[in-house]
Design a protein around this motif. Sequence first.
Motif, mmCIF file in Angstrom:
data_model
loop_
_atom_site.group_PDB
_atom_site.id
_atom_site.type_symbol
_atom_site.label_atom_id
_atom_site.label_comp_id
_atom_site.label_asym_id
_atom_site.label_seq_id
_atom_site.Cartn_x
_atom_site.Cartn_y
_atom_site.Cartn_z
ATOM 1 N N GLY A 1 -9.875 14.377 9.617
ATOM 2 C CA GLY A 1 -10.285 15.467 8.752
ATOM 3 C C GLY A 1 -9.832 15.257 7.322
ATOM 4 N N PRO A 2 -10.011 16.270 6.483
ATOM 5 C CA PRO A 2 -9.630 16.160 5.067
ATOM 6 C C PRO A 2 -8.149 15.857 4.906
ATOM 7 C CG PRO A 2 -10.959 18.126 5.462
ATOM 8 C CD PRO A 2 -10.610 17.578 6.808
ATOM 9 N N GLY A 3 -7.844 14.973 3.948
ATOM 10 C CA GLY A 3 -6.455 14.713 3.601
ATOM 11 C C GLY A 3 -5.690 13.816 4.540
ATOM 12 N N THR A 4 -6.356 13.245 5.548
ATOM 13 C CA THR A 4 -5.650 12.403 6.511
ATOM 14 C C THR A 4 -5.477 10.971 6.028
ATOM 15 O OG1 THR A 4 -7.750 12.009 7.649
ATOM 16 C CG2 THR A 4 -6.334 13.757 8.518
ATOM 17 N N GLY A 5 -6.026 10.644 4.869
ATOM 18 C CA GLY A 5 -5.857 9.300 4.318
ATOM 19 C C GLY A 5 -6.899 8.312 4.780
ATOM 20 N N LYS A 6 -8.062 8.793 5.206
ATOM 21 C CA LYS A 6 -9.116 7.883 5.679
ATOM 22 C C LYS A 6 -9.510 6.870 4.610
ATOM 23 C CE LYS A 6 -12.162 11.065 6.511
ATOM 24 N NZ LYS A 6 -11.383 12.218 6.005
ATOM 25 N N THR A 7 -9.751 7.365 3.396
ATOM 26 C CA THR A 7 -10.195 6.472 2.323
ATOM 27 C C THR A 7 -9.102 5.491 1.951
ATOM 28 O OG1 THR A 7 -11.741 8.109 1.452
ATOM 29 C CG2 THR A 7 -10.993 6.399 -0.065
ATOM 30 N N VAL A 8 -7.866 5.967 1.885
ATOM 31 C CA VAL A 8 -6.730 5.086 1.601
ATOM 32 C C VAL A 8 -6.662 3.975 2.648
ATOM 33 C CG1 VAL A 8 -4.211 4.985 1.697
ATOM 34 C CG2 VAL A 8 -5.328 6.723 0.309
ATOM 35 N N VAL A 9 -6.791 4.346 3.901
ATOM 36 C CA VAL A 9 -6.748 3.363 4.986
ATOM 37 C C VAL A 9 -7.891 2.361 4.849
ATOM 38 C CG1 VAL A 9 -7.079 3.081 7.471
ATOM 39 C CG2 VAL A 9 -5.500 4.810 6.617
ATOM 40 N N ALA A 10 -9.085 2.853 4.546
ATOM 41 C CA ALA A 10 -10.252 1.971 4.429
ATOM 42 C C ALA A 10 -10.061 0.947 3.318
ATOM 43 C CB ALA A 10 -11.504 2.808 4.179
ATOM 44 N N LEU A 11 -9.557 1.387 2.164
ATOM 45 C CA LEU A 11 -9.362 0.481 1.034
ATOM 46 C C LEU A 11 -8.269 -0.548 1.324
ATOM 47 C CD1 LEU A 11 -9.622 3.182 -1.744
ATOM 48 C CD2 LEU A 11 -11.188 1.258 -1.474
ATOM 49 N N HIS A 12 -7.155 -0.094 1.903
ATOM 50 C CA HIS A 12 -6.088 -1.035 2.231
ATOM 51 C C HIS A 12 -6.521 -1.982 3.347
ATOM 52 C CE1 HIS A 12 -3.829 1.785 -0.190
ATOM 53 N NE2 HIS A 12 -2.786 0.988 -0.167
ATOM 54 N N ARG A 13 -7.358 -1.492 4.239
ATOM 55 C CA ARG A 13 -7.887 -2.365 5.296
ATOM 56 C C ARG A 13 -8.750 -3.471 4.684
ATOM 57 N NH1 ARG A 13 -9.027 -3.308 10.537
ATOM 58 N NH2 ARG A 13 -11.183 -3.495 11.256
ATOM 59 N N ALA A 14 -9.538 -3.142 3.677
ATOM 60 C CA ALA A 14 -10.358 -4.155 3.011
ATOM 61 C C ALA A 14 -9.481 -5.262 2.436
ATOM 62 C CB ALA A 14 -11.196 -3.509 1.916
ATOM 63 N N ALA A 15 -8.417 -4.861 1.733
ATOM 64 C CA ALA A 15 -7.507 -5.852 1.144
ATOM 65 C C ALA A 15 -6.814 -6.679 2.223
ATOM 66 C CB ALA A 15 -6.481 -5.152 0.265
ATOM 67 N N TYR A 16 -6.411 -6.020 3.303
ATOM 68 C CA TYR A 16 -5.730 -6.735 4.381
ATOM 69 C C TYR A 16 -6.653 -7.749 5.058
ATOM 70 C CZ TYR A 16 -3.701 -7.714 8.933
ATOM 71 O OH TYR A 16 -3.232 -8.366 10.048
ATOM 72 N N LEU A 17 -7.878 -7.343 5.366
ATOM 73 C CA LEU A 17 -8.799 -8.233 6.076
ATOM 74 C C LEU A 17 -9.140 -9.464 5.246
ATOM 75 C CD1 LEU A 17 -11.261 -5.686 7.754
ATOM 76 C CD2 LEU A 17 -9.376 -6.957 8.816
ATOM 77 N N LEU A 18 -9.295 -9.287 3.936
ATOM 78 C CA LEU A 18 -9.608 -10.435 3.090
ATOM 79 C C LEU A 18 -8.471 -11.455 3.087
ATOM 80 C CD1 LEU A 18 -11.352 -8.664 0.101
ATOM 81 C CD2 LEU A 18 -12.393 -10.275 1.697
ATOM 82 N N TYR A 19 -7.283 -11.006 3.382
ATOM 83 C CA TYR A 19 -6.128 -11.906 3.441
ATOM 84 C C TYR A 19 -5.942 -12.497 4.839
ATOM 85 C CZ TYR A 19 -1.215 -13.379 3.317
ATOM 86 O OH TYR A 19 -0.051 -14.096 3.409
ATOM 87 N N ALA A 20 -6.129 -11.667 5.860
ATOM 88 C CA ALA A 20 -5.692 -12.047 7.202
ATOM 89 C C ALA A 20 -6.805 -12.509 8.137
ATOM 90 C CB ALA A 20 -4.956 -10.859 7.851
ATOM 91 N N ASP A 21 -8.023 -12.053 7.940
ATOM 92 C CA ASP A 21 -9.100 -12.386 8.873
ATOM 93 C C ASP A 21 -9.681 -13.761 8.517
ATOM 94 O OD1 ASP A 21 -11.798 -12.559 10.069
ATOM 95 O OD2 ASP A 21 -11.377 -10.520 10.736
#
Length: 708
Positions: free
Chosen positions: A211-231
Amino acid sequence: MVTSVFNLPERLAAKADPALIGRDVAQFAAVADRLGERMAELTERLEALRADPIRRGRAALDRDLEIHRLSAQLRVLRRYGLDVCLGRMVGIDGEPSWIGRIGLSDASGRQLLIDWRTPAAEPFFAATPAHPMGQTSRRRYRWIGGRIIDYWDEVLSGSPTGIALDEDSAFVASLGASRSRRMRDVLATIQSDQDAIIRAGTHGALVVDGGPGTGKTVVALHRAAYLLYADPRLAGHRGGLLFVGPHEPYLAYVADVLPSLGEEGVLTCTLRDLVPEGAGAHTEVDPEVAQLKASARLADAIEPAVGLYEEPPKEGMEIETPWADVWLAASDWVEAFESRDPGTPHNEARDEVWAALLDILVDKVGDVAPAEARRAIASDDELRDTFRRAWPILDHAELVGDLWTVPAYLRRCAPWLTSEQVHRLQRADPSAWTVSDLPLLDAARLRVGDPQASRKSRQRAAALTEQREYMDEVVDYLLRTDDDPDSGLSLLRRDSIRESLVDDSGLPNAERDPLAGPFAHVIVDEAQELTDAEWQLLLRRCPSRSFTVVGDRAQARGGFAPTWTERLESLGLHDVAVATLTVNYRTPVEVMTAAEPVIHAVLPDANVPTSVRHGGVPVQYGAIEDLDEIVTGWLATHAEGTACVIGADAYPASDRVLSLTPQTAKGLEFDLVVLVDPDGFGSGVAGAVDRYVSMTRTTQQLVILGAR
């Protein structure tokens, strides 16, 4: 008081004890020295690369990629300085490890900072007292202006020393900090449940539901940075990652996050950006038309629509040549038309079909040089005109426009539509594009291809021929004038070596649309709003079906009855995993208490997250006439932060005040939200969702204005 990089307020004087921060101070001194050395090294290396003589072909590409990589590293170091360090963790052996936005080692190889994306850094984010992951304590720093104004220590196991425990965590304190026009990354305060999602694998579709404020967008953006490094499929930007947001204000808001994490190669866009006509498209005003166009089945009309322009002539014709008249039978037309590769777009296939047609006729001429016969046949005006009519060059937009303006054409291509539906889909202006048209335009563009494909192909072939002829002249001259039997120039007689002398790097090429894909992974935010047709637009760009799907079923304006798994499997996505975020880190309890009944009135099973903090400011109610006074008063008493007025389209925006609709406010957050006439947002699910979304954009204060 100020102690080195620590700038702790007087009330936190006890935390400045050298016994608590001495190791940090020494570490920061080493990090500062190495950062200076590293920036000097990067600057020197970049200057050397840029001073290199201009190279060609692959060498030039490799140099440009290296310049891009090193420049990105240098920008991160210059952007942050010492606050590149996020925090530290202490293992059961008593040795601390410091976590950074990047990895950093000194000249001797000693690790100064562990890159946050590496497995070694995972305990910093994921460890809990229940699962300490080999750590005894964790410290998170709170930076402002390049100085640490506070830090928060957590005990993870045992009885660690040299830590300062207090009741107010750095994480909770950061939640109430003033917002700006740009989202900041919250890497230092990522929580364990969020970190698990960030580091999850890319097989299949991962849903981040919250729901609102749970950090979904924050998680999505950090996931993008992580995957580009680790995958392995994405590391080094080899496979490509696409991040799709809901609207332009959202993209502007999150623009700084990925660069701050050291990643500048992620393509971000909205659905509009994926289709050339999207820039000028408006919203479909007729909800029934929008519903019809939301169906993925409508794309099935494209194949028969194009097929009408790929029908071989029913009658044969006689072709005159200098040697004999040749009969081109109807069956020959069929053979040529069926020769094209099924996966080739219509316009690109045109050259294939024409070549096959000429091959058939050349075989019929008899004992004549094939090249000479080919030139003679290809110059026949009647043949060329007949072929142009049978396989014309198409424009994808004109094709779709014809479907909306010629009822008989639409009826033939989409026979499942009723007469009433065909009539409703018709419009006067074929190119008055709407957002609902974009998936069909995309399908048509994929099937039709580039109208300039033939011309570009001919230009490239001519340029290559010219280069080959020139290189042949050069080689022939070298061979004629070579009088040294040991020179090795005789190797130039080999065709393979001669061909390698031709440099095609500067020749005209088909311009590649960077958003056309394919991508190895796609992250899509606010995915609950996507129609079936819009999903197909994304699926075409990701053949691997590797997605991160971010959304909240309770925020779907059109309702969202199925589960995420049911919804995605119906679209052809399988291996669906759902990760649910239930803690609201953004919205104060006072606001959520008012917002929860709004959404539960229409969606009783809505996943409303639990807020973790009280803002201390009750929801304020007033009259619409008070709008100016409220905003002006807030600006006067708040030197920092941003406000948003939602529902007053004419309200003027400024540097610190935005004026948005409920739809364009999605995914954003503000210190103050002023909701104007929320009852005017409409009734039913859509109206309730708009009110709920708007109310939950605030991090501090909500004001609701209605009629007196």
